[in-house]
Design an enzyme around this catalytic site. Structure first.
Site, PDB file in Angstrom:
ATOM      1  N   ASN A  10      21.574  29.071  20.158  1.00  0.00           N
ATOM      2  CA  ASN A  10      21.497  29.885  21.372  1.00  0.00           C
ATOM      3  C   ASN A  10      22.793  29.887  22.170  1.00  0.00           C
ATOM      4  O   ASN A  10      22.896  30.574  23.175  1.00  0.00           O
ATOM      5  CB  ASN A  10      20.348  29.403  22.264  1.00  0.00           C
ATOM      6  CG  ASN A  10      19.007  29.612  21.608  1.00  0.00           C
ATOM      7  OD1 ASN A  10      18.780  30.618  20.948  1.00  0.00           O
ATOM      8  ND2 ASN A  10      18.117  28.651  21.758  1.00  0.00           N
ATOM      9  N   CYS A  11      23.784  29.108  21.743  1.00  0.00           N
ATOM     10  CA  CYS A  11      25.057  28.972  22.457  1.00  0.00           C
ATOM     11  C   CYS A  11      26.123  29.831  21.782  1.00  0.00           C
ATOM     12  O   CYS A  11      26.395  29.661  20.590  1.00  0.00           O
ATOM     13  CB  CYS A  11      25.486  27.502  22.460  1.00  0.00           C
ATOM     14  SG  CYS A  11      27.149  27.227  23.089  1.00  0.00           S
ATOM     15  N   GLY A  12      26.731  30.735  22.544  1.00  0.00           N
ATOM     16  CA  GLY A  12      27.765  31.603  21.997  1.00  0.00           C
ATOM     17  C   GLY A  12      28.956  30.842  21.451  1.00  0.00           C
ATOM     18  O   GLY A  12      29.475  31.170  20.385  1.00  0.00           O
ATOM     19  N   ARG A  15      27.977  29.313  18.164  1.00  0.00           N
ATOM     20  CA  ARG A  15      27.906  30.333  17.105  1.00  0.00           C
ATOM     21  C   ARG A  15      29.305  30.747  16.648  1.00  0.00           C
ATOM     22  O   ARG A  15      29.557  30.912  15.454  1.00  0.00           O
ATOM     23  CB  ARG A  15      27.128  31.562  17.579  1.00  0.00           C
ATOM     24  CG  ARG A  15      25.636  31.338  17.713  1.00  0.00           C
ATOM     25  CD  ARG A  15      24.871  32.640  17.896  1.00  0.00           C
ATOM     26  NE  ARG A  15      25.377  33.471  18.973  1.00  0.00           N
ATOM     27  CZ  ARG A  15      24.976  33.421  20.242  1.00  0.00           C
ATOM     28  NH1 ARG A  15      24.036  32.554  20.605  1.00  0.00           N
ATOM     29  NH2 ARG A  15      25.476  34.234  21.144  1.00  0.00           N
TER      30      ARG A  15
END
Length: 114
Positions: A10-12, A15
């Site tokens: 969920n963390c940019g 990712r």
């Protein structure tokens, strides 16, 4: 080269770091979703030592109650135990390779250990 990433999908930033690892020729990437499978306090201690940072520097402050709990000023053992018990307190992503460990914020820091 083996690379392990403690990842939050969920963390940019996490990712983007994972994408860099996956695009690196010859990298064998192990993805650990640390919110589902948290590292032990001992493993976290080793990661931070190898990264050259303190456990307090690895605390996730945004979106947590770390400051209210006094964790930024607590001793290493207290911080590591809190992180192992509540992995939301771990700042991400952490990446470990044969060349070292980095807290990859920003994600470009991963290039230091590739």
């Amino acid at each position: 080269m083996k690379a392990t990433i403690w990842h939050n999908p969920n963390c940019g930033t996490s990712r983007k770091t994972l994408a860099i690892l996956q695009e690196t020729p010859g990298a064998e990437v192990e993805v650990i979703e640390y919110l589902k499978k948290p590292p032990s306090a001992e493993k976290l201690g080793q990661l931070y030592r190898d990264a050259g940072i303190s456990p307090q520097q690895g605390l996730r402050m945004r979106g947590t109650d770390a400051a209210e709990r006094g964790l930024p000023d607590a001793d290493d053992g207290t911080v590591l135990a809190a992180m192992a018990a509540e992995p939301v307190l771990i700042e991400r992503p952490l990446v470990e390779t044969d060349k070292g460990v980095r807290l990859c914020r920003p994600q470009e820091k991963v290039h230091e250990i590739l």
